[in-house]
Scaffold this motif. Structure first.
Motif, PDB file in Angstrom:
ATOM      1  N   THR A 212       0.844  -1.181   0.000  1.00  0.00           N
ATOM      2  CA  THR A 212       0.000   0.000   0.000  1.00  0.00           C
ATOM      3  C   THR A 212       0.886   1.241   0.000  1.00  0.00           C
ATOM      4  OG1 THR A 212      -1.648  -1.218   1.248  1.00  0.00           O
ATOM      5  CG2 THR A 212      -1.863   1.191   1.201  1.00  0.00           C
ATOM      6  N   VAL A 213       0.616   2.166  -0.964  1.00  0.00           N
ATOM      7  CA  VAL A 213       1.436   3.377  -1.058  1.00  0.00           C
ATOM      8  C   VAL A 213       1.068   4.306   0.088  1.00  0.00           C
ATOM      9  CG1 VAL A 213       2.050   5.353  -2.488  1.00  0.00           C
ATOM     10  CG2 VAL A 213       1.562   3.143  -3.547  1.00  0.00           C
ATOM     11  N   ALA A 214       2.059   4.650   0.856  1.00  0.00           N
ATOM     12  CA  ALA A 214       1.813   5.505   2.022  1.00  0.00           C
ATOM     13  C   ALA A 214       2.119   6.954   1.673  1.00  0.00           C
ATOM     14  CB  ALA A 214       2.693   5.050   3.188  1.00  0.00           C
ATOM     15  N   ARG A 215       1.766   7.886   2.531  1.00  0.00           N
ATOM     16  CA  ARG A 215       2.091   9.296   2.340  1.00  0.00           C
ATOM     17  C   ARG A 215       3.592   9.495   2.470  1.00  0.00           C
ATOM     18  NH1 ARG A 215      -2.509  12.462   5.926  1.00  0.00           N
ATOM     19  NH2 ARG A 215      -4.320  11.799   4.699  1.00  0.00           N
ATOM     20  N   PRO A 216       4.139  10.487   1.726  1.00  0.00           N
ATOM     21  CA  PRO A 216       5.592  10.716   1.831  1.00  0.00           C
ATOM     22  C   PRO A 216       5.934  11.266   3.217  1.00  0.00           C
ATOM     23  CG  PRO A 216       4.560  12.421   0.484  1.00  0.00           C
ATOM     24  CD  PRO A 216       3.508  11.388   0.743  1.00  0.00           C
ATOM     25  N   ASN A 217       7.103  10.871   3.678  1.00  0.00           N
ATOM     26  CA  ASN A 217       7.556  11.389   4.966  1.00  0.00           C
ATOM     27  C   ASN A 217       8.116  12.799   4.788  1.00  0.00           C
ATOM     28  OD1 ASN A 217      10.100  11.027   3.824  1.00  0.00           O
ATOM     29  ND2 ASN A 217      10.336   8.983   4.753  1.00  0.00           N
ATOM     30  N   GLU A 218       8.642  13.370   5.836  1.00  0.00           N
ATOM     31  CA  GLU A 218       9.102  14.759   5.795  1.00  0.00           C
ATOM     32  C   GLU A 218      10.227  14.940   4.775  1.00  0.00           C
ATOM     33  OE1 GLU A 218       7.892  17.380   7.297  1.00  0.00           O
ATOM     34  OE2 GLU A 218       6.287  16.194   8.190  1.00  0.00           O
ATOM     35  N   GLU A 220      10.935  13.055   2.096  1.00  0.00           N
ATOM     36  CA  GLU A 220      10.439  12.898   0.725  1.00  0.00           C
ATOM     37  C   GLU A 220       9.591  14.110   0.303  1.00  0.00           C
ATOM     38  OE1 GLU A 220      10.075   8.022   0.531  1.00  0.00           O
ATOM     39  OE2 GLU A 220       8.353   9.238   1.127  1.00  0.00           O
ATOM     40  N   ARG A 221       8.819  14.688   1.259  1.00  0.00           N
ATOM     41  CA  ARG A 221       7.998  15.840   0.934  1.00  0.00           C
ATOM     42  C   ARG A 221       8.872  17.041   0.567  1.00  0.00           C
ATOM     43  NH1 ARG A 221       5.339  16.175   5.379  1.00  0.00           N
ATOM     44  NH2 ARG A 221       3.619  14.809   4.822  1.00  0.00           N
ATOM     45  N   ALA A 222       9.956  17.226   1.266  1.00  0.00           N
ATOM     46  CA  ALA A 222      10.871  18.335   0.976  1.00  0.00           C
ATOM     47  C   ALA A 222      11.499  18.169  -0.406  1.00  0.00           C
ATOM     48  CB  ALA A 222      11.952  18.407   2.052  1.00  0.00           C
ATOM     49  N   GLU A 223      11.854  16.913  -0.761  1.00  0.00           N
ATOM     50  CA  GLU A 223      12.436  16.677  -2.084  1.00  0.00           C
ATOM     51  C   GLU A 223      11.423  16.969  -3.200  1.00  0.00           C
ATOM     52  OE1 GLU A 223      13.793  12.684  -2.095  1.00  0.00           O
ATOM     53  OE2 GLU A 223      15.531  13.066  -0.816  1.00  0.00           O
ATOM     54  N   ILE A 224      10.164  16.576  -2.976  1.00  0.00           N
ATOM     55  CA  ILE A 224       9.125  16.822  -3.987  1.00  0.00           C
ATOM     56  C   ILE A 224       8.885  18.312  -4.171  1.00  0.00           C
ATOM     57  CG2 ILE A 224       6.664  16.521  -4.473  1.00  0.00           C
ATOM     58  CD1 ILE A 224       6.884  13.761  -3.108  1.00  0.00           C
ATOM     59  N   GLU A 225       8.829  19.065  -3.069  1.00  0.00           N
ATOM     60  CA  GLU A 225       8.605  20.500  -3.164  1.00  0.00           C
ATOM     61  C   GLU A 225       9.754  21.195  -3.889  1.00  0.00           C
ATOM     62  OE1 GLU A 225       7.974  21.843   0.779  1.00  0.00           O
ATOM     63  OE2 GLU A 225       5.927  21.030   0.922  1.00  0.00           O
ATOM     64  N   GLU A 226      10.980  20.745  -3.615  1.00  0.00           N
ATOM     65  CA  GLU A 226      12.139  21.339  -4.295  1.00  0.00           C
ATOM     66  C   GLU A 226      12.091  21.055  -5.800  1.00  0.00           C
ATOM     67  OE1 GLU A 226      17.029  21.150  -4.099  1.00  0.00           O
ATOM     68  OE2 GLU A 226      15.820  19.975  -2.698  1.00  0.00           O
ATOM     69  N   MET A 227      11.721  19.842  -6.148  1.00  0.00           N
ATOM     70  CA  MET A 227      11.642  19.467  -7.561  1.00  0.00           C
ATOM     71  C   MET A 227      10.550  20.280  -8.277  1.00  0.00           C
ATOM     72  SD  MET A 227      10.943  15.693  -9.140  1.00  0.00           S
ATOM     73  CE  MET A 227       9.246  15.676  -8.592  1.00  0.00           C
ATOM     74  N   MET A 228       9.384  20.460  -7.628  1.00  0.00           N
ATOM     75  CA  MET A 228       8.308  21.238  -8.228  1.00  0.00           C
ATOM     76  C   MET A 228       8.685  22.711  -8.365  1.00  0.00           C
ATOM     77  SD  MET A 228       6.027  19.111  -9.049  1.00  0.00           S
ATOM     78  CE  MET A 228       4.697  20.221  -9.459  1.00  0.00           C
ATOM     79  N   ALA A 229       9.412  23.233  -7.408  1.00  0.00           N
ATOM     80  CA  ALA A 229       9.841  24.635  -7.488  1.00  0.00           C
ATOM     81  C   ALA A 229      10.805  24.840  -8.657  1.00  0.00           C
ATOM     82  CB  ALA A 229      10.506  25.045  -6.171  1.00  0.00           C
ATOM     83  N   LYS A 230      11.702  23.882  -8.882  1.00  0.00           N
ATOM     84  CA  LYS A 230      12.625  23.965 -10.022  1.00  0.00           C
ATOM     85  C   LYS A 230      11.855  23.930 -11.337  1.00  0.00           C
ATOM     86  CE  LYS A 230      16.865  21.971  -8.119  1.00  0.00           C
ATOM     87  NZ  LYS A 230      17.772  20.790  -8.177  1.00  0.00           N
ATOM     88  N   LYS A 231      10.873  23.039 -11.399  1.00  0.00           N
ATOM     89  CA  LYS A 231      10.072  22.928 -12.620  1.00  0.00           C
ATOM     90  C   LYS A 231       9.299  24.215 -12.888  1.00  0.00           C
ATOM     91  CE  LYS A 231       6.736  19.789 -14.769  1.00  0.00           C
ATOM     92  NZ  LYS A 231       5.878  18.594 -14.561  1.00  0.00           N
ATOM     93  N   HIS A 232       8.769  24.816 -11.822  1.00  0.00           N
ATOM     94  CA  HIS A 232       8.003  26.058 -11.991  1.00  0.00           C
ATOM     95  C   HIS A 232       8.909  27.195 -12.459  1.00  0.00           C
ATOM     96  CE1 HIS A 232       4.661  28.761 -11.376  1.00  0.00           C
ATOM     97  NE2 HIS A 232       5.423  29.553 -10.647  1.00  0.00           N
ATOM     98  N   ARG A 233      10.121  27.239 -11.894  1.00  0.00           N
ATOM     99  CA  ARG A 233      11.063  28.304 -12.289  1.00  0.00           C
ATOM    100  C   ARG A 233      11.505  28.136 -13.734  1.00  0.00           C
ATOM    101  NH1 ARG A 233      13.350  27.558  -7.089  1.00  0.00           N
ATOM    102  NH2 ARG A 233      15.006  26.261  -7.971  1.00  0.00           N
TER     103      ARG A 233
END
Length: 587
Positions: A212-218, A220-233
């Motif tokens: 079962t896919v669980a929610r990302p931990n702290e 993993e969440r920080a890595e996802i936010e950083e990746m999305m910010a790079k993509k947005h920029r």
């Protein structure tokens, strides 16, 4: 015949009359020899048979071996009235052979594409193989007879052979063996007991060993936010700060002795520049009389000063706009610098006191023509390809711009806000032309269509698109307001009616020049007797409007001749601009 007469007589009967028979024999032989040579002797005239004697030069003679001659049967014969033999029916085609026929043309055909024979096959088998081929990519080879193949070779397939051999030729109506292998099918966790309220799964149970896919931990969440910010920029358009806007006045006598600026038309040039009338008759230009130099890169567009045309405004790929004198010393009056990138288009208002420039830096800037100051700036975050002030005197505060995101945007220069958007095109908007006493305007786009709009109504009232039409990146309205001349990218100038139905005039098409890939602007002579255009090779072409005949062409520029303008008050004066950075004056 004599021998046949004597055939069968016995020797005993002939012995008594031997002498008599021998005499008769000699007499008969002599008569026969005389009859044999009778045709060689002259005919006695006393016989009347001579009179009726006729010679037949071509008698009916039965030829030798007639029984072996067979009758030819034409291959196209559908019905025969006799019973032919096998040799006649299957004999080779008689007659001379056409030496120019290919092997394919010689082959027997009973339809256009070849020879079709009826084949008897089960409808189910045919559909089975057809659906198998569409689903799995293979089918049994229909050209191979199963009886002729050896058992160890197996069936023959067409299409995706590897898939056919891996699945052993399974069709869509058969279950694949791969699915029935034990252990291959994933098993679900079952709990069908309805009494177990908490643990009951029914048919929705999870698969065994399913994670079962669980929610990302702290982390993993920080890595996802950083990746999305790079993509947005990465996708965000950088908004450059406006460049320093300045203008340089190149002449010392900006005002005359009465205090009038260079915008005032001169009186001492021999032509009345204040009236709006055109010359009675125009003539073809013959000589090059002046060259304006100053731009360091190619010219994008040139515009006459309204009504008088005593000044010429040019915009260039060097990000500058320049104002030139047309009469007297023909100097560069003022240079306007305020864009970071190339300037695509410029447009004067009705009085010429202001003009607006559209640049590839996504800015539209409103300039004061006399002072060189920037009055206001407009930005839609898209590249404007064309810009036009509304021609009505009571709407001089409105202008429209066609952009790269398929929209036509109308701004109010007093408030700086967008007052209307026309969003119906499917490609970048290239031109905007006002027609029908400025109640409507016509736009062309990269979507190879022409649309007609009512002013301030954001739905096109007419849409003209034909499979034979090409993109039309340059459009000019005729001086009488009845025709639109459109530069088509299939090396033609096509004419549309500018009133009523906006129908294409197929009888008027101007050809001979090469404009494929270039937005070469075109223009009419003031009396509408000529049509002038540049082309991609730097030549300038002049056609007769009535007959569409090419009257003159000459090499005007070393690079693309991007714009041509006929002086509205002069009978034979013409301005051309090219990508070599030069503006030339012809007379």
């Amino acid at each position: 015949m004599l021998h046949l007469q004597g055939y069968g007589s016995s020797s005993s009967d002939s012995e008594p009359d031997d002498g008599k028979a021998r005499a008769e024999k000699h007499q008969t032989e002599a008569q026969a020899s005389a009859d044999a040579s009778a045709h060689l002797k002259p005919v006695d005239s006393q016989y009347s048979v001579v009179k009726s004697l006729e010679i037949c030069a071509a008698p009916l003679v039965v030829p030798m071996g007639q029984s072996e001659v067979s009758r030819a049967v034409a291959p196209t014969t559908k019905e025969i009235n006799y019973n032919p033999r096998y040799e006649e029916l299957f004999a080779p085609v008689a007659g001379p052979e056409n030496p120019f026929l290919t092997q394919q043309m010689k082959a027997p055909k009973n339809m256009l594409t070849g020879f079709v024979e009826n084949a008897h096959i089960s409808d189910f088998q045919f559909e089975n193989q057809r659906k198998t081929f569409h689903s799995y990519g293979y089918a049994l080879d229909p050209s191979v007879d199963g009886k002729g193949t050896a058992p160890e070779e197996g069936p023959s397939y067409v299409g995706h052979l590897q898939a056919a051999y891996d699945t052993d030729g399974v069709t869509v109506f058969e279950s694949s063996k791969a699915k029935t292998i034990a252990g291959e099918k994933r098993k679900r966790m079952k709990n069908d007991d309805p009494e177990d309220v908490e643990g009951f799964t029914g048919p929705w149970g999870k698969y065994e060993n399913e994670q079962t896919v669980a929610r990302p931990n702290e982390k993993e969440r920080a890595e996802i936010e950083e990746m999305m910010a790079k993509k947005h920029r990465r996708h965000k358009v950088k908004e450059d700060k406006p460049i320093e806007e300045k203008s340089v006045l190149h002449i010392k006598d900006a005002f005359d002795y009465q205090g009038r600026s260079f915008l005032h038309p001169p009186h001492d040039v021999g032509v009345n520049l204040r009236k709006a009338g055109a010359p009675d008759r125009c003539f073809l230009p013959k000589a090059h009389i002046h060259t304006w130099t100053g731009h360091t890169k190619g010219i994008s567009a040139i515009r006459w000063f309204p009504v008088s045309a005593h000044l010429l405004l040019s915009c260039s790929m060097d990000a500058r706009v320049k104002l030139w004198e047309v009469y007297n010393e023909r100097r560069c009056v003022r240079t306007y610098s305020g864009h970071r990138q190339a300037v695509r288009d410029v447009s004067f208002n009705n009085k010429g006191e202001r003009f607006i420039s559209a640049g590839y830096d996504r800015y539209l800037k409103l300039w004061d023509t006399e002072t060189g100051d920037v009055i206001s700036r407009f930005n839609s975050r898209k590249i404007p390809f064309c810009v036009k002030f509304h021609p009505d005197f009571n709407k001089q505060h409105l202008f429209v711009a066609g952009t790269s995101d398929k929209k036509i945007i109308c701004w109010d220069t007093r408030t700086g806000e967008v007052v209307q958007e026309y969003d119906r095109h499917l490609g970048a908007v290239n031109t905007i032309t006002f027609v029908d006493e400025n109640r409507r305007f016509v736009t062309t786009s990269d979507d190879k269509s022409l649309r007609v709009w009512e002013w301030d109504i954001p739905v096109d009232m007419k849409y003209i698109a034909d499979p034979t039409m090409h993109s039309m990146p340059a459009v000019t309205l005729a001086p009488n307001g009845k025709w639109l001349a459109c530069q088509s990218l299939d090396n033609k100038i096509v004419i549309f009616s500018a009133i009523n139905r906006f129908k294409m005039n197929r009888k008027k098409t101007f050809t001979g020049h090469m404009v494929s890939g270039y937005a070469c602007n075109l223009d009419f002579s003031p009396d509408m007797s000529y049509l002038v255009s540049g082309d991609g090779d730097g030549k300038c072409y002049i056609w007769d409007w009535k007959t569409t005949k090419l009257y003159k062409k000459w090499q005007a520029h070393d690079n693309v001749c991007i714009a041509t303008l006929w002086h509205p008050h002069e009978a034979s004066k013409l301005v051309t601009a090219g990508w070599d950075g030069l503006i030339k004056y012809w007379d």
